[in-house]
Design a protein around this motif. Structure first.
Motif, PDB file in Angstrom:
ATOM      1  N   SER A   1     -48.406  21.086 -55.732  1.00 27.83           N
ATOM      2  CA  SER A   1     -48.550  22.347 -54.987  1.00 27.83           C
ATOM      3  C   SER A   1     -47.338  22.695 -54.142  1.00 27.83           C
ATOM      4  CB  SER A   1     -49.813  22.298 -54.120  1.00 27.83           C
ATOM      5  OG  SER A   1     -49.829  21.154 -53.289  1.00 27.83           O
ATOM      6  N   GLY A   2     -46.202  22.015 -54.362  1.00 29.82           N
ATOM      7  CA  GLY A   2     -44.952  22.413 -53.732  1.00 29.82           C
ATOM      8  C   GLY A   2     -44.983  22.379 -52.228  1.00 29.82           C
ATOM      9  N   ALA A   3     -44.774  23.528 -51.613  1.00 30.93           N
ATOM     10  CA  ALA A   3     -44.731  23.595 -50.152  1.00 30.93           C
ATOM     11  C   ALA A   3     -46.063  23.223 -49.506  1.00 30.93           C
ATOM     12  CB  ALA A   3     -44.309  24.999 -49.718  1.00 30.93           C
ATOM     13  N   TRP A   4     -47.134  23.241 -50.272  1.00 29.69           N
ATOM     14  CA  TRP A   4     -48.461  22.878 -49.767  1.00 29.69           C
ATOM     15  C   TRP A   4     -48.839  21.436 -50.137  1.00 29.69           C
ATOM     16  CZ3 TRP A   4     -47.068  27.531 -51.849  1.00 29.69           C
ATOM     17  CH2 TRP A   4     -47.233  28.663 -51.058  1.00 29.69           C
ATOM     18  N   ALA A   5     -47.905  20.661 -50.672  1.00 30.60           N
ATOM     19  CA  ALA A   5     -48.232  19.340 -51.212  1.00 30.60           C
ATOM     20  C   ALA A   5     -48.741  18.379 -50.144  1.00 30.60           C
ATOM     21  CB  ALA A   5     -47.022  18.745 -51.922  1.00 30.60           C
ATOM     22  N   MET A   6     -48.150  18.415 -48.954  1.00 29.86           N
ATOM     23  CA  MET A   6     -48.614  17.503 -47.902  1.00 29.86           C
ATOM     24  C   MET A   6     -50.043  17.837 -47.485  1.00 29.86           C
ATOM     25  SD  MET A   6     -46.327  15.219 -47.381  1.00 29.86           S
ATOM     26  CE  MET A   6     -47.048  14.488 -45.933  1.00 29.86           C
ATOM     27  N   LYS A   7     -50.364  19.126 -47.424  1.00 28.18           N
ATOM     28  CA  LYS A   7     -51.713  19.542 -47.045  1.00 28.18           C
ATOM     29  C   LYS A   7     -52.737  19.057 -48.054  1.00 28.18           C
ATOM     30  CE  LYS A   7     -54.400  23.731 -46.000  1.00 28.18           C
ATOM     31  NZ  LYS A   7     -54.346  25.213 -45.879  1.00 28.18           N
ATOM     32  N   LEU A   8     -52.439  19.231 -49.344  1.00 33.82           N
ATOM     33  CA  LEU A   8     -53.381  18.789 -50.372  1.00 33.82           C
ATOM     34  C   LEU A   8     -53.450  17.268 -50.431  1.00 33.82           C
ATOM     35  CD1 LEU A   8     -55.279  19.125 -52.714  1.00 33.82           C
ATOM     36  CD2 LEU A   8     -53.332  19.657 -54.193  1.00 33.82           C
ATOM     37  N   HIS A   9     -52.315  16.605 -50.223  1.00 34.43           N
ATOM     38  CA  HIS A   9     -52.288  15.142 -50.220  1.00 34.43           C
ATOM     39  C   HIS A   9     -53.216  14.601 -49.129  1.00 34.43           C
ATOM     40  CE1 HIS A   9     -50.470  11.316 -51.341  1.00 34.43           C
ATOM     41  NE2 HIS A   9     -50.242  11.043 -50.062  1.00 34.43           N
ATOM     42  N   ALA A  10     -53.190  15.236 -47.968  1.00 31.60           N
ATOM     43  CA  ALA A  10     -54.077  14.824 -46.877  1.00 31.60           C
ATOM     44  C   ALA A  10     -55.525  15.163 -47.192  1.00 31.60           C
ATOM     45  CB  ALA A  10     -53.642  15.496 -45.579  1.00 31.60           C
ATOM     46  N   MET A  11     -55.770  16.339 -47.813  1.00 33.54           N
ATOM     47  CA  MET A  11     -57.134  16.726 -48.182  1.00 33.54           C
ATOM     48  C   MET A  11     -57.756  15.711 -49.137  1.00 33.54           C
ATOM     49  SD  MET A  11     -58.459  20.175 -50.206  1.00 33.54           S
ATOM     50  CE  MET A  11     -57.459  21.264 -49.196  1.00 33.54           C
ATOM     51  N   ALA A  12     -56.913  15.160 -50.025  1.00 35.45           N
ATOM     52  CA  ALA A  12     -57.399  14.192 -51.004  1.00 35.45           C
ATOM     53  C   ALA A  12     -57.352  12.761 -50.462  1.00 35.45           C
ATOM     54  CB  ALA A  12     -56.578  14.287 -52.284  1.00 35.45           C
ATOM     55  N   ASP A  13     -57.017  12.617 -49.164  1.00 34.32           N
ATOM     56  CA  ASP A  13     -56.971  11.306 -48.515  1.00 34.32           C
ATOM     57  C   ASP A  13     -55.983  10.384 -49.216  1.00 34.32           C
ATOM     58  OD1 ASP A  13     -57.681   9.505 -46.534  1.00 34.32           O
ATOM     59  OD2 ASP A  13     -59.264   8.580 -47.742  1.00 34.32           O
ATOM     60  N   GLY A  14     -54.807  10.952 -49.551  1.00 32.60           N
ATOM     61  CA  GLY A  14     -53.762  10.160 -50.187  1.00 32.60           C
ATOM     62  C   GLY A  14     -53.112   9.200 -49.214  1.00 32.60           C
ATOM     63  N   PRO A  15     -52.360   8.219 -49.731  1.00 28.44           N
ATOM     64  CA  PRO A  15     -51.701   7.236 -48.862  1.00 28.44           C
ATOM     65  C   PRO A  15     -50.618   7.869 -48.016  1.00 28.44           C
ATOM     66  CG  PRO A  15     -50.940   6.999 -51.127  1.00 28.44           C
ATOM     67  CD  PRO A  15     -52.072   7.983 -51.160  1.00 28.44           C
ATOM     68  N   LYS A  16     -50.261   7.208 -46.935  1.00 25.52           N
ATOM     69  CA  LYS A  16     -49.241   7.726 -46.031  1.00 25.52           C
ATOM     70  C   LYS A  16     -47.949   7.952 -46.797  1.00 25.52           C
ATOM     71  CE  LYS A  16     -47.071   6.957 -41.544  1.00 25.52           C
ATOM     72  NZ  LYS A  16     -46.947   6.050 -40.382  1.00 25.52           N
ATOM     73  N   GLN A  17     -47.300   9.084 -46.504  1.00 31.32           N
ATOM     74  CA  GLN A  17     -46.124   9.508 -47.263  1.00 31.32           C
ATOM     75  C   GLN A  17     -45.071  10.042 -46.313  1.00 31.32           C
ATOM     76  OE1 GLN A  17     -44.806   9.456 -50.099  1.00 31.32           O
ATOM     77  NE2 GLN A  17     -43.273  11.081 -49.956  1.00 31.32           N
ATOM     78  N   ARG A  18     -43.801   9.822 -46.665  1.00 31.65           N
ATOM     79  CA  ARG A  18     -42.735  10.440 -45.884  1.00 31.65           C
ATOM     80  C   ARG A  18     -42.944  11.951 -45.842  1.00 31.65           C
ATOM     81  NH1 ARG A  18     -36.802   8.924 -47.623  1.00 31.65           N
ATOM     82  NH2 ARG A  18     -37.656   9.041 -49.736  1.00 31.65           N
ATOM     83  N   PRO A  19     -42.685  12.574 -44.718  1.00 32.41           N
ATOM     84  CA  PRO A  19     -42.958  14.015 -44.609  1.00 32.41           C
ATOM     85  C   PRO A  19     -42.038  14.852 -45.489  1.00 32.41           C
ATOM     86  CG  PRO A  19     -41.752  13.240 -42.697  1.00 32.41           C
ATOM     87  CD  PRO A  19     -42.121  12.019 -43.476  1.00 32.41           C
ATOM     88  N   LEU A  20     -42.526  16.030 -45.820  1.00 34.25           N
ATOM     89  CA  LEU A  20     -41.685  17.022 -46.477  1.00 34.25           C
ATOM     90  C   LEU A  20     -40.985  17.847 -45.407  1.00 34.25           C
ATOM     91  CD1 LEU A  20     -43.845  18.489 -49.381  1.00 34.25           C
ATOM     92  CD2 LEU A  20     -41.895  16.963 -49.565  1.00 34.25           C
ATOM     93  N   ARG A  21     -39.808  18.292 -45.738  1.00 34.01           N
ATOM     94  CA  ARG A  21     -39.069  19.194 -44.861  1.00 34.01           C
ATOM     95  C   ARG A  21     -38.912  20.506 -45.617  1.00 34.01           C
ATOM     96  NH1 ARG A  21     -33.506  17.209 -42.029  1.00 34.01           N
ATOM     97  NH2 ARG A  21     -32.690  19.243 -41.317  1.00 34.01           N
ATOM     98  N   LEU A  22     -39.438  21.561 -45.077  1.00 33.70           N
ATOM     99  CA  LEU A  22     -39.376  22.857 -45.734  1.00 33.70           C
ATOM    100  C   LEU A  22     -38.054  23.539 -45.390  1.00 33.70           C
ATOM    101  CD1 LEU A  22     -43.018  24.177 -45.215  1.00 33.70           C
ATOM    102  CD2 LEU A  22     -42.092  22.740 -47.042  1.00 33.70           C
ATOM    103  N   VAL A  23     -37.339  23.925 -46.434  1.00 35.39           N
ATOM    104  CA  VAL A  23     -36.020  24.535 -46.266  1.00 35.39           C
ATOM    105  C   VAL A  23     -36.019  25.883 -46.969  1.00 35.39           C
ATOM    106  CG1 VAL A  23     -33.561  24.327 -46.798  1.00 35.39           C
ATOM    107  CG2 VAL A  23     -34.859  22.305 -46.081  1.00 35.39           C
ATOM    108  N   LYS A  24     -35.623  26.914 -46.240  1.00 35.07           N
ATOM    109  CA  LYS A  24     -35.568  28.259 -46.817  1.00 35.07           C
ATOM    110  C   LYS A  24     -34.224  28.491 -47.482  1.00 35.07           C
ATOM    111  CE  LYS A  24     -35.256  31.951 -44.132  1.00 35.07           C
ATOM    112  NZ  LYS A  24     -35.496  33.218 -43.387  1.00 35.07           N
ATOM    113  N   GLY A  25     -34.289  28.978 -48.709  1.00 37.92           N
ATOM    114  CA  GLY A  25     -33.089  29.393 -49.429  1.00 37.92           C
ATOM    115  C   GLY A  25     -33.196  30.868 -49.767  1.00 37.92           C
ATOM    116  N   SER A  26     -32.196  31.651 -49.389  1.00 40.52           N
ATOM    117  CA  SER A  26     -32.238  33.099 -49.593  1.00 40.52           C
ATOM    118  C   SER A  26     -31.063  33.563 -50.437  1.00 40.52           C
ATOM    119  CB  SER A  26     -32.216  33.830 -48.248  1.00 40.52           C
ATOM    120  OG  SER A  26     -33.339  33.476 -47.451  1.00 40.52           O
ATOM    121  N   HIS A  27     -31.288  34.655 -51.165  1.00 39.73           N
ATOM    122  CA  HIS A  27     -30.279  35.228 -52.048  1.00 39.73           C
ATOM    123  C   HIS A  27     -30.253  36.742 -51.877  1.00 39.73           C
ATOM    124  CE1 HIS A  27     -31.410  31.400 -53.936  1.00 39.73           C
ATOM    125  NE2 HIS A  27     -30.253  31.417 -54.572  1.00 39.73           N
TER     126      HIS A  27
END
Length: 518
Positions: free
Chosen positions: A213-239
């Motif tokens: 789920s990309g930018a929502w992956a940490m949220k879904l990982h927590a919803m599914a009670d997944g194991p502890k994971q290094r955090p994601l850092r959201l970075v905006k790229g514009s064109h």
């Protein structure tokens, strides 16, 4: 009261970006029953907001990410062979600028770039005298020396769609505009509640859950009670997209004093695509927008290098996306790794979460993900995508071959001859958009009147029907900005006309028709 649909599958993939679509394709092709759900349109977010490149990532060499660069360089030619209609070689001109990276460093980097992986299709790098080469003409005075090397460009949104089409043709069910409302593991199975855009409820019982789920992956990982994971850092790229700044077919890669690399790429014949920025982002990924300072930054950098100056008023179109990158502790956003991590957990039921990644390595990511699933559940088939064409890519009828890349022009010419009653520019667009699938779209058409009405310039009813029936298009935005890029060329009235036609036509299509055709 509407009845809840009950479904069962081996794999429920959440996320219809490039990683989710790629995993669905790979898994379905190995004999697994697959359901993919995406809350919006396929590729509606990060996967359609890229720099439109299949590249090794030259700048990652300065961060010593040799493994990532080698993996990406290998994939360039694999993907070229699989989709020669969507992906083509693009030469990049890199002017040397005094005071930035020294010439010896650029030469060493390009030497490595040429040799970290085997090349069969792409040309090697070389030094340029920009006072003599056509690429020097548009450049500002003083940029007299540089280098040229090869990567590839891609229609990113269509790459997502074609992976989904391939998944569907292997039996997967693709549910767009369908969000995951709840999920829980019971009795070694995942029980998911999905909600379609019209409010319909779908209950899915799956042997495994893939979180793509990309930018929502940490949220879904927590919803599914997944194991502890290094955090994601959201970075905006514009064109930004502006009227074309140069008349040749090569692209540019520019250094900047702040350490960023910015591309200027020929785009859709009439334009130049300039990007990207790298800025940390903490907002809603669905609401990401380019900011005025980013527009000013990209215009200013362009003006540093090109004689033809631009201002924010010259921007025809702009877009921004959120990259979900694995936080490796890098200080700046541009230094974050573009590699991916796959995290598995089989405590309650098989769970696989994908973190990070880049569009160039999506296929190997998908292959590794399904290999990882094979360690948690029975997977009938073996890896298969490395030598397979994406839909429409079999332009010489011989599968994924080097010749299909080298002789794509021959295919496009033959298509123009076959449909001589259509404008050649339109047939060339079909060749690059659909490849051999253009013949399916045009099946039964013998004259222009068989194409139906021209709902918008260059957009006939026959193509709209195909996009709705086979590629899950549901709105004018889907059609004009993701399935095609006609939105750049169309008048402002086109979107309303397309939406009206699609709405009326949608009422005439029997339920399930699109799924059956796909």
């Amino acid at each position: 009261m509407r009845q809840t649909e009950q479904l069962e599958c081996d794999v429920l993939v959440v996320g219809g970006g490039i990683n989710g679509a790629g995993i669905a394709r790979d898994a379905a092709g190995r004999g697994l029953s697959v359901i993919l759900c995406e809350q919006d349109d396929l590729g509606a977010h990060t996967s359609s907001a890229s720099s439109k490149l299949i590249h090794g990532g030259l700048r990652y060499l300065q961060y010593y990410e040799f493994g990532l660069v080698r993996k990406a360089l290998r994939e360039r030619e694999v993907l070229l062979r699989s989709a020669p209609h969507l992906i083509r070689e693009l030469r990049f001109v890199m002017p040397h600028v005094r005071g930035l990276r020294p010439a010896w460093m650029l030469r060493c980097g390009l030497f490595l770039y040429d040799r970290l992986a085997k090349r069969e299709l792409l040309r090697a790098s070389r030094q340029l005298d920009l006072t003599l080469h056509p690429a020097g003409v548009p450049l500002a005075p003083g940029l007299n020396r540089g280098y040229i090397y090869s990567d590839a460009c891609v229609d990113d949104a269509r790459l997502v769609v074609l992976n989904a089409v391939a998944a569907a043709e292997h039996g997967a069910r693709i549910l767009t505009r369908t969000r995951l409302a709840a999920v829980a593991a019971r009795d070694k199975r995942w029980h998911a509640e999905l909600r379609a855009g019209d409010g319909a409820r779908i209950d899915v019982r799956a042997k495994s859950l893939v979180n793509a789920s990309g930018a929502w992956a940490m949220k879904l990982h927590a919803m599914a009670d997944g194991p502890k994971q290094r955090p994601l850092r959201l970075v905006k790229g514009s064109h930004i997209v502006v009227p074309k700044l140069f008349g040749h077919d090569d692209a540019y890669i520019f250094q900047h004093a702040d350490g960023r690399i910015v591309f200027a790429i020929p785009y859709q014949e009439e334009y130049t695509l300039i990007g990207t920025t790298d800025i940390d982002y903490d907002g809603d990924p669905r609401e990401v927008r380019i900011s005025e300072p980013e527009v000013d930054y990209l215009c200013g950098l362009s003006n540093t290098y090109f004689k033809n100056k631009i201002a924010p008023a010259d921007v025809i179109w702009s877009y921004a996306g959120v990259r979900p990158l694995v936080d490796n502790g890098a200080g700046s956003a541009q230094a974050l790794t573009r590699d991916y991590e796959i995290v598995t957990d089989r405590r309650a039921a098989p769970l696989l979460s994908v973190f990070g990644g880049k569009i160039t390595t999506y296929r190997t990511l998908a292959e590794n993900a399904v290999d990882s699933l094979a360690g948690m559940m029975e997977v009938p088939g073996k890896a298969w995508t490395a030598h397979a064409c994406l839909p429409g890519g079999d332009v010489l009828g011989a599968g994924a071959t080097n010749d299909s890349v080298r002789h794509f022009t021959r295919f496009a010419t033959s298509l123009c001859a076959r449909y001589h009653w259509l404008p050649p520019a339109l047939v060339r667009r079909y060749a690059h958009t659909y490849g051999t699938r253009a013949n399916r779209m045009l099946d039964g058409c013998r004259q222009l009147s068989d194409m139906g009405a021209e709902v918008a310039p260059q957009l006939y009813e026959r193509e709209l029907e195909y996009l709705m029936d086979v590629e899950w298009a549901a709105t004018a935005e889907d059609v004009l900005w993701r399935r095609t890029k006609l939105g750049l060329h169309a008048p402002s009235s086109a979107a309303a006309a397309v939406d009206t036609w699609m709405r009326l036509r949608g009422h005439q299509v029997a339920p399930g028709y699109r799924t059956a055709r796909a």
